[in-house]
Design an enzyme around this catalytic site. Structure first.
Site, PDB file in Angstrom:
ATOM      1  N   CYS A 145     -37.546 -23.990 -45.375  1.00 39.87           N
ATOM      2  CA  CYS A 145     -38.019 -25.012 -44.444  1.00 39.87           C
ATOM      3  C   CYS A 145     -37.936 -24.590 -42.988  1.00 39.87           C
ATOM      4  O   CYS A 145     -38.451 -25.290 -42.123  1.00 39.87           O
ATOM      5  CB  CYS A 145     -37.216 -26.296 -44.634  1.00 39.87           C
ATOM      6  SG  CYS A 145     -35.462 -26.139 -44.190  1.00 39.87           S
ATOM      7  N   GLN A 146     -37.313 -23.477 -42.649  1.00 38.21           N
ATOM      8  CA  GLN A 146     -37.054 -23.169 -41.240  1.00 38.21           C
ATOM      9  C   GLN A 146     -38.298 -23.130 -40.365  1.00 38.21           C
ATOM     10  O   GLN A 146     -38.237 -23.526 -39.204  1.00 38.21           O
ATOM     11  CB  GLN A 146     -36.285 -21.849 -41.115  1.00 38.21           C
ATOM     12  CG  GLN A 146     -34.811 -21.959 -41.455  1.00 38.21           C
ATOM     13  CD  GLN A 146     -34.544 -21.906 -42.953  1.00 38.21           C
ATOM     14  OE1 GLN A 146     -35.476 -21.838 -43.744  1.00 38.21           O
ATOM     15  NE2 GLN A 146     -33.292 -21.932 -43.331  1.00 38.21           N
TER      16      GLN A 146
END
Length: 358
Positions: free
Chosen positions: A87-88
């Site tokens: 998700c970064q």
């Protein structure tokens, strides 16, 4: 469209398995985890320790042999592909993340879409941060992903959800997507909060108060992974000056960092959790006192690896491998187990409604 009559077990293919949060939840819902993939060696070690029955490949999804995946698929049972990509690139947290157009992780969702289009599993699940929906048109992976799945015959339901509403003791929001080629599917209803059968949210106390006390830098002999990071003498002073639920604004001036004096931001860093409220969202540095509101409510330390896992709703016999920093990263990146379980149960209900799955 695949006929699901007389089929009894959902086979899960977890393409961003990490340490196994999604698979653990699906398994607890009654599904069978047959195949998993991740490129991180420590996450792979954790996964294999908890899923010895599953085939695990330590590789990058961009290098997957799609024909080999197709050959593994059980034609007599429903198949679920899980694609909870890192998700970064999409998070709103202020990090040193690269621009989206330069971040090689962004095409991972496209790689997962390739797998879905060519293998056509019955069911699809994706979880990520809500920011995935809000990128601008020139760098919008989610909208294109949705169109590709709809073009392949999937009926989809997706939206940002509040974890606390699903019995997970965190205030974080996540985006979840469920898809099916067997008909319309919808996300599970909330289980906790106003208007539900459980009016009160699950709290930090509910999940970790029973664990035995330890000190900073100590590991408990009898509770697996119940180990807390050490604290410097200065940070030990700071946490002792912090009340339950408090933070760096409660310190005397001599303990404050210069960057925090006269500045209203960063109120969560060096914070303690509150016993009777959900925690803030767990991150990949969830056992670090200085990186968020990760201080234990009353003991003078950050939460332990085991406590972080409990707040992510992992069962207490679930074990993690690697350094403390690696275990924290695995836990922070994981899909909360209870969320995956509720999604799994919803998929099973959907299959029964769609055609006699038993």
């Amino acid at each position: 469209m695949t006929d699901c009559n007389s089929r009894t077990t959902v086979h899960v293919y977890d393409f961003f398995a990490g340490c196994g949060g999604t698979s653990c939840g699906f398994r607890s819902a009654g599904m069978e985890v047959g195949f998993a993939l991740d490129h991180d060696p420590d996450a792979g070690a954790s996964f294999k320790a908890n899923f010895p029955e599953a085939q695990f490949e330590r590789t990058d999804i961009r290098k997957v042999d799609i024909e080999a995946v197709q050959s593994r698929m059980h034609q007599s049972n429903p198949v679920l592909f899980s694609g909870c990509a890192p998700c970064q690139p999409y998070t709103r947290q202020k990090t040193t993340r690269p621009r989206l157009d330069l971040d090689e992780r962004v095409p991972l969702l496209d790689c997962f879409a390739n797998l879905v289009e060519k293998c056509l599993p019955d069911l699809v699940f994706v979880e990520n941060v809500p920011g995935l929906q809000k990128l601008n048109a020139c760098s919008q992976p989610f909208g294109a992903f949705v169109k590709r799945l709809e073009g392949a015959g999937y009926k989809l339901d997706y939206r940002p959800i509040k974890l606390a509403g699903y019995g997970i003791p965190q205030t974080r929001c996540r985006l979840i997507l469920m898809g099916s080629r067997l008909g319309r599917v919808r996300l599970p209803d909330e289980t906790h909060g106003p208007g539900t059968a459980n009016e009160q949210y699950v709290t930090v106390r509910d999940r970790i108060a029973h664990l035995p006390p330890i000190q900073a830098g100590e590991e408990h002999d009898d509770v697996p992974n119940h180990k807390a990071a050490n604290l410097s003498a200065r940070n030990l002073e700071r946490i002792k000056a912090t009340p339950e639920g408090g933070g760096n604004r409660d310190w005397p001036i001599n303990l404050m960092l210069k960057c925090h004096r006269g500045f209203s931001g960063y109120s969560d860093v060096y914070g303690r959790m509150s016993w009777d409220a959900p925690a803030s969202g767990l991150t990949t540095r969830c056992i670090s006192y200085s990186n968020g509101r990760f201080g234990h409510p009353e003991q003078h330390r950050a939460i332990s690896v085991r406590e972080a896992a409990c707040l992510q709703t992992f069962p207490e016999d679930y074990t993690f491998k690697g350094s403390m920093a690696s275990m924290a990263r695995q836990i922070g990146n994981a899909v909360p187990v209870r969320l995956a379980r509720l999604v799994g149960l919803q998929f099973i209900k959907h299959l029964k409604d769609a055609g006699g799955f038993s």
